[in-house]
Design an enzyme around this catalytic site. Structure first.
Site, PDB file in Angstrom:
ATOM      1  N   PHE A 167       0.849  -1.191   0.000  1.00 34.71           N
ATOM      2  CA  PHE A 167       0.000   0.000   0.000  1.00 34.71           C
ATOM      3  C   PHE A 167       0.882   1.237   0.000  1.00 34.71           C
ATOM      4  CE2 PHE A 167      -2.481   3.480   1.711  1.00 34.71           C
ATOM      5  CZ  PHE A 167      -3.617   3.400   0.915  1.00 34.71           C
ATOM      6  N   ASP A 218       9.138   2.684   1.935  1.00 32.88           N
ATOM      7  CA  ASP A 218       7.942   3.410   2.362  1.00 32.88           C
ATOM      8  C   ASP A 218       7.754   3.142   3.857  1.00 32.88           C
ATOM      9  OD1 ASP A 218       5.425   4.242   3.056  1.00 32.88           O
ATOM     10  OD2 ASP A 218       4.435   3.474   1.253  1.00 32.88           O
ATOM     11  N   LYS A 231       2.299   9.606   8.418  1.00 36.04           N
ATOM     12  CA  LYS A 231       1.536   9.189   9.606  1.00 36.04           C
ATOM     13  C   LYS A 231       2.050   9.720  10.954  1.00 36.04           C
ATOM     14  CE  LYS A 231      -1.204   5.538   7.747  1.00 36.04           C
ATOM     15  NZ  LYS A 231      -0.837   4.854   6.511  1.00 36.04           N
TER      16      LYS A 231
HETATM   17  C1  LIG Z   1      -1.070   5.172   5.084  1.00 33.67           C
HETATM   18  C2  LIG Z   1       0.004   4.795   4.146  1.00 33.67           C
HETATM   19  C3  LIG Z   1       0.266   5.533   2.983  1.00 33.67           C
HETATM   20  C4  LIG Z   1      -0.624   6.677   2.534  1.00 33.67           C
HETATM   21  O1  LIG Z   1      -0.569   7.765   3.391  1.00 33.67           O
HETATM   22  P1  LIG Z   1      -1.628   8.954   3.232  1.00 33.67           P
HETATM   23  O2  LIG Z   1      -1.161   9.962   4.234  1.00 33.67           O
HETATM   24  O3  LIG Z   1      -2.977   8.382   3.521  1.00 33.67           O
HETATM   25  O4  LIG Z   1      -1.534   9.461   1.837  1.00 33.67           O
HETATM   26  C5  LIG Z   1       1.329   5.162   2.197  1.00 33.67           C
HETATM   27  N1  LIG Z   1       2.114   4.118   2.534  1.00 33.67           N
HETATM   28  C6  LIG Z   1       1.920   3.396   3.641  1.00 33.67           C
HETATM   29  C7  LIG Z   1       2.840   2.266   3.976  1.00 33.67           C
HETATM   30  C8  LIG Z   1       0.849   3.699   4.485  1.00 33.67           C
HETATM   31  O5  LIG Z   1       0.616   2.948   5.566  1.00 33.67           O
END
Ligand SMILES: *Cc1c(COP(=O)(O)O)cnc(C)c1O
Length: 399
Positions: A138, A223, A252
């Site tokens: 994700f 990420d 986050k």
């Molecule tokens: C939540 C998340 C995102 C997206 O972040 P947003 O602030 O909602 O755009 C991207 N990568 C990972 C691993 C995430 O958990």
């Protein structure tokens, strides 16, 4: 206002993009939140890994109050003190040399995708643009990051997607070897798949990934939007694997509850961005940087919070393993690192989440059948015990 009226107006005026629970949250302190009706909840969701120090952590609140009275926003046409200080803190505590600030995880990943493409084209020619990501990953909801996200359900309806992405199974070095070509410019991976069901790779996976990248002049983007900021018991999850990435993304937990994202990179790669390459109006503005400085300083203070995160993570996993023994027909697996923990169950977990909520416990369900626990790093043993009592009661009713 009466709850029913609030829910009616929410449905009437807000676009229908979330499957929201029928409660309205109004106030939070530490690991607790309260609904508009006064009902108290123990919050093991924590904004899905956002409220890293819990709700309204005093030092973060004070930093926001002070900054709000001094300066809320100026354009990135000018230098900004809190942004400089935050960048320095991130550089001093990571592999990175340079930071780009934005407002969310998707934007941080979007910036990373642009940076690696520009770098690779300039150094290796215009044919080197392909980015490999993992199945069940994700990476966000913008068009490029939803393309990077290796899950059809998020992409359906938005085609044509962005060209130049390929997917491989996570934690599978042989699969990676088979798709890397002279077109490959970067791998983009989560250290632990969060949304994909709290999937932890083998210990040597990232070592092998790093070696492959070096061999083929491929950049490694990690990420860490979910795993970063101490969530796994280290400031960044890559520290568990004894490797360094070329680019790393954060969001986050970074701001302790305010919207901020960041892309971290080595000087070598960062040099591909020059004035005009990329920008964000709000990115790294004074208000959110002040909150992020207070957050990161608190996490780093004498190592106490990271230590607490590791200890509480073990305590949480032990407790959940106890429930696994007690309810073997429901619980399949417990896994996690630090305070990013998953409990895989034999059924669709929304009924469990709902029953817990009715009893005053917020937990999250991901990948259909994985209960995800991302409490704040300040969670205490008594909170974990309380959570286990409620979850245990819910499981016993189901079994
Ligand atoms: C939540 C998340 C995102 C997206 O972040 P947003 O602030 O909602 O755009 C991207 N990568 C990972 C691993 C995430 O958990």
């Amino acid at each position: 206002m009466e709850i029913k009226k609030l829910l009616d107006e929410s449905n009437r005026y807000i676009m229908n993009t979330y499957n929201r629970f029928p409660i309205v949250l109004r106030k939070g302190r530490g690991i607790k939140v309260w609904g508009s009706d006064g009902k108290e909840y123990l919050d093991f969701v924590g904004g899905i890994a956002v409220n890293i120090l819990g709700h309204c952590y005093p030092k973060v609140v004070v930093a926001i109050q002070k900054q709000a009275q001094r300066l809320l926003h100026v354009s990135n046409l000018y230098h900004i003190e809190p942004q400089i200080k935050l960048a320095k803190l991130l550089v001093e505590h990571s592999f990175a040399d340079k930071i780009f600030f934005c407002n969310s995880g998707a934007e941080a990943n979007e910036a990373a995708i642009k940076l690696v493409r520009k770098y690779s084209k300039e150094h290796f020619g215009k044919e080197k643009f392909e980015i490999i990501t993992a199945i069940n990953s994700f990476h966000g909801r913008t068009l490029a990051t939803v393309t990077a996200t290796g899950q059809d359900k998020f992409q359906k309806g938005f085609e044509p997607l962005v060209p130049g992405f390929r997917y491989v199974p996570f934690n599978d070095v042989a699969a990676l070897k088979s798709v890397i070509t002279h077109h490959t410019c970067a791998l983009m991976l989560e250290p632990i798949q969060g949304e994909g069901g709290v999937k932890i790779p083998d210990l040597d996976y990232f070592k092998n990934v790093r070696e492959l990248c070096n061999k083929h002049n491929v950049l490694l983007i990690l990420d860490e939007v979910q795993t970063g900021m101490g969530r796994t018991g280290k400031l960044f999850a890559y520290e568990h694997f004894n490797i360094t990435p070329d680019v790393l993304t954060l969001a986050k937990g970074l701001g302790g509850g305010v919207p901020i994202g960041a892309m971290l990179a080595s000087d070598k790669v960062a040099s591909a961005f020059v004035p005009g390459s990329h920008a964000s109006t709000f990115g790294g503005n004074p208000l959110v940087c002040a909150a992020a400085i207070a957050t990161i300083e608190t996490i780093l203070e004498d190592g106490f919070i990271l230590d607490q995160c590791r200890r509480m993570g073990e305590c949480l996993k032990d407790g959940l393993k106890g429930l696994k023994k007690e309810f073997p027909s429901i619980v399949i697996d417990i896994r996690g690192l630090g305070l990013m923990v998953g409990m895989e169950v034999t059924r669709e977990c929304s009924a469990i989440v709902k029953a817990c909520m009715e009893r005053g416990l917020l937990i999250n369900c991901t990948a259909g059948n994985v209960l995800r626990f991302t409490p704040p790093l300040i969670v205490q043993e008594k909170d974990i015990d309380h959570m286990l009592d409620i979850l245990g009661e819910v499981l016993s009713r189901l079994s």
